[in-house]
Scaffold this motif. Structure first.
Motif, PDB file in Angstrom:
ATOM      1  N   GLY A   9       0.829  -1.209   0.000  1.00 53.60           N
ATOM      2  CA  GLY A   9       0.000   0.000   0.000  1.00 53.60           C
ATOM      3  C   GLY A   9       0.858   1.251   0.000  1.00 53.60           C
ATOM      4  O   GLY A   9       2.096   1.188   0.098  1.00 53.60           O
ATOM      5  N   GLY A  10       0.196   2.400  -0.124  1.00 55.87           N
ATOM      6  CA  GLY A  10       0.893   3.677  -0.243  1.00 55.87           C
ATOM      7  C   GLY A  10       1.893   3.947   0.866  1.00 55.87           C
ATOM      8  O   GLY A  10       3.014   4.409   0.606  1.00 55.87           O
ATOM      9  N   SER A  11       1.536   3.632   2.114  1.00 53.16           N
ATOM     10  CA  SER A  11       2.466   3.925   3.216  1.00 53.16           C
ATOM     11  C   SER A  11       3.677   2.985   3.171  1.00 53.16           C
ATOM     12  O   SER A  11       4.749   3.326   3.662  1.00 53.16           O
ATOM     13  N   VAL A  40       1.827  -2.697  -6.559  1.00 52.54           N
ATOM     14  CA  VAL A  40       2.081  -1.508  -5.731  1.00 52.54           C
ATOM     15  C   VAL A  40       0.994  -0.451  -5.890  1.00 52.54           C
ATOM     16  O   VAL A  40       0.423  -0.263  -6.960  1.00 52.54           O
ATOM     17  N   SER A  41       0.774   0.274  -4.776  1.00 51.37           N
ATOM     18  CA  SER A  41      -0.050   1.493  -4.796  1.00 51.37           C
ATOM     19  C   SER A  41       0.872   2.665  -5.105  1.00 51.37           C
ATOM     20  O   SER A  41       2.089   2.521  -5.121  1.00 51.37           O
ATOM     21  N   ALA A  42       0.259   3.830  -5.263  1.00 49.37           N
ATOM     22  CA  ALA A  42       1.049   5.050  -5.427  1.00 49.37           C
ATOM     23  C   ALA A  42       1.723   5.391  -4.106  1.00 49.37           C
ATOM     24  O   ALA A  42       1.245   5.028  -3.039  1.00 49.37           O
ATOM     25  N   ARG A 150     -10.604   4.221  -5.569  1.00 47.53           N
ATOM     26  CA  ARG A 150      -9.762   4.336  -4.383  1.00 47.53           C
ATOM     27  C   ARG A 150      -9.600   2.963  -3.744  1.00 47.53           C
ATOM     28  O   ARG A 150     -10.537   2.177  -3.682  1.00 47.53           O
ATOM     29  N   ASN A 151      -8.413   2.691  -3.293  1.00 44.82           N
ATOM     30  CA  ASN A 151      -8.069   1.405  -2.684  1.00 44.82           C
ATOM     31  C   ASN A 151      -8.206   0.223  -3.650  1.00 44.82           C
ATOM     32  O   ASN A 151      -8.336  -0.919  -3.223  1.00 44.82           O
ATOM     33  N   GLY A 152      -8.158   0.524  -4.926  1.00 45.25           N
ATOM     34  CA  GLY A 152      -8.315  -0.539  -5.924  1.00 45.25           C
ATOM     35  C   GLY A 152      -7.123  -1.483  -6.027  1.00 45.25           C
ATOM     36  O   GLY A 152      -7.244  -2.560  -6.607  1.00 45.25           O
TER      37      GLY A 152
HETATM   38 MG    MG Z   1      -4.053   3.086  -0.746  1.00 45.14          MG
END
Ligand code: MG
Ligand code: ASP
Length: 403
Positions: A9-11, A40-42, A150-152
Motif C-alpha cells: 500500500g501507499g504507506s 504496488v499502490s502510489a 480508491r483502494n483498488g
Molecule cells: Mg491506498
C-alpha cells in the motif's frame, strides 16, 4: 514453486527508504523459494495530490484524463521498486495494468475488472523474474486507461492472485493485521491470527477501514487466501480464509463507526408503497442506505429511521423533505451525532445469549440504544456518538476479546 502475490500500500512505499525495504523483503521472499508477484499502490498520499492537482487546473476533470493522471502514481512506484530490485540482483519488470492484462469496463475513475489476461505476468514468473504491477488500473474495452477506484490496488492483487492460482495474496500495510477492535480506542485490542471471509466482510461493512471490502468479496468468490500484514515489522499478520478451517470463537471483534448519520421521518402514512417510493428516490440519488427501522404503526401512521454516509446527508435531506410533503408525513429530522458499534463473530450463529449480553453491557454503561440491526454473525447498535468509545471498550471487555 509457490507463487505469492505481495501487494504494498501507499504507506509501504511512501519514500525511497521504504521502497528499499520493500525490495529487501521481496528479495528475502525469493531466497526462501517463493516466486513473487508484486502489486504496488502510489507512494504515500500521491493519489490525493494528483486529484488535488487536477482540481487546480480543471473544474470538469474529465474521467478519461483523470484516470490517465492518477494511474501514473502506481506506475511511478512500480518503476522505482523495480530499480531497487535490480540493485539487489533481483530481475524485475514493471507493468502497467494494461500490460499486465487487466481488461475493465469503461467506467472511468471507478472501473470494474472484466478479465485478467495474465500471460505476460505468468511468462515473467516462469522465466524467474519478478513482475511489479501498478495497482488499481487496467485498460477498458474502449482501449482507454482506467482507474479501479480508491483502494483498488487490493482488488488488483486479489484478481492477479486468482488468475495465477497463487498460494496466497499478502496485503502489506502499516498495521500488523486485523484487530479485535480499533487499538486507538481499545488499547487491549489484539491482532487476530485468523478471521473468516464472512466475518471480515461484516467488519468491512460495519466500518473497519482495511482491507478494501471489494477485494475481500473478490477473494471469497474466487477462493484466494489473504494475509493482511505489516511492511513495518514484517511479522505474520491475520490470515483470511474459509470458516471451517478454523477454530471458532463466539465473538471475534468489535467495530465502531462514526461515518454515518441518521434520518427519521415521522408520521408516515402506513400504506403499501410508501417505503418503496422513499428508498427508490434515495437509490436514484446513489445514496447507500445502511440500517432501516420502521416502527409499529399507531393510528395508521408510523416512523421510519435509516442511516447513511455523512457525505450524502444534504442531498438526502432535500429529497426526503420534498417527498415527505408529497406523502403527507408529519416531519423529517436528522442526527449527525450518532455512532454505531457492531459485534461480529461466526460463533454467534450457534450460541444463544449474545444479544442479551450486548444489551446488558450497554445498559451498565448507561448507553441508550437508538437502533438495532443484526445478521447471522453480527449485532449492530446505533447510539450517541459521545457514547461510542465507552461502549466499544465495554463490549470488548465483556466478551473477553483481550484474552
Ligand atoms: Mg491506498
Ligand atoms: N493509490 C490508490 C488510492 O489510494 C489505489 C490504492 O492505493 O489502492 O486509492
Amino acid at each position: 514453486m509457490a507463487v505469492v502475490v505481495q501487494k504494498f500500500g501507499g504507506s509501504s512505499v511512501a519514500d525511497p527508504d521504504r521502497i528499499r525495504e520493500v525490495a529487501d523483503h521481496v528479495a528475502r521472499s525469493r531466497r526462501r523459494g517463493d516466486a513473487v508477484v508484486v502489486v504496488v499502490s502510489a507512494m504515500g498520499k500521491e493519489t490525493d495530490e494528483l486529484l488535488h492537482l487536477a482540481g487546480l487546473v480543471s473544474r470538469r476533470r474529465p474521467g478519461r484524463e483523470l484516470d490517465m493522471l492518477i494511474t501514473a502514481g502506481e506506475r511511478k512506484a512500480a518503476a522505482l521498486l523495480c530499480m531497487a530490485l535490480h540493485d539487489r540482483d533481483v530481475p524485475a519488470d514493471s507493468f502497467t495494468g494494461s500490460q499486465a492484462g487487466f481488461i475493465t469496463d469503461t467506467r472511468h475513475t471507478n472501473a470494474r475488472i472484466l478479465e485478467v489476461r495474465a500471460d505476460r505476468v505468468r511468462a515473467a514468473v516462469d522465466s524467474g523474474r519478478v513482475p511489479v504491477v501498478g495497482g488499481s488500473q487496467g485498460v477498458s474495452t474502449d482501449r482507454n486507461v482506467t482507474f479501479l477506484g480508491r483502494n483498488g490496488s487490493d482488488v488488483t492483487a486479489v484478481a492477479l492472485a486468482s488468475a495465477l492460482d497463487a498460494e496466497a495474496c499478502e496485503l502489506y500495510t502499516d498495521v500488523p493485521g486485523v484487530f479485535t477492535a480499533d487499538p486507538r480506542i481499545v488499547p487491549t485490542a489484539r491482532r487476530m491470527p485468523s478471521v473468516s471471509f464472512d466475518e471480515l466482510l461484516e467488519m468491512c461493512a460495519s466500518g473497519c477501514p482495511k482491507p478494501a471490502m471489494r477485494a475481500v468479496e473478490f477473494a471469497r468468490t474466487h477462493g484466494v487466501r489473504l494475509h493482511v500484514r505489516s511492511s513495518f515489522t514484517w511479522e505474520p499478520g491475520t490470515w483470511v480464509d474459509e470458516e471451517d478451517t478454523m477454530e471458532r470463537a463466539i465473538i471475534t471483534g468489535v467495530v465502531s463507526d462514526q461515518s454515518e448519520a441518521k434520518v427519521t421521518i415521522t408520521g408516515v402514512p402506513d400504506q403499501p408503497g410508501i417505503a418503496a417510493r422513499l428508498f427508490r428516490r434515495l437509490a436514484d440519488l446513489d445514496v447507500n442506505i445502511d440500517m432501516i427501522v420502521q416502527n409499529v404503526s399507531d393510528h395508521g401512521v408510523t416512523d421510519i429511521s435509516f442511516t447513511l454516509p455523512h457525505d450524502d446527508l444534504d442531498k438526502t435531506m432535500a429529497a426526503v423533505t420534498d417527498l415527505a410533503g408529497d406523502i403527507g408525513a408529519a416531519g423529517v429530522s436528522s442526527d449527525h451525532q450518532v455512532g454505531r458499534v457492531s459485534l461480529i463473530g461466526a460463533g454467534m450463529k450457534s450460541n444463544p445469549g449474545v444479544a442479551a449480553t450486548v444489551f446488558e453491557t450497554l445498559a451498565a454503561q448507561d448507553v441508550n440504544i437508538e437502533m438495532i440491526s443484526t445478521s447471522a454473525i453480527r449485532i449492530s447498535c446505533v447510539i450517541a456518538q459521545d457514547d461510542l468509545e465507552r461502549a466499544t471498550v465495554a463490549l470488548h471487555e465483556a466478551f473477553a476479546l483481550d484474552r
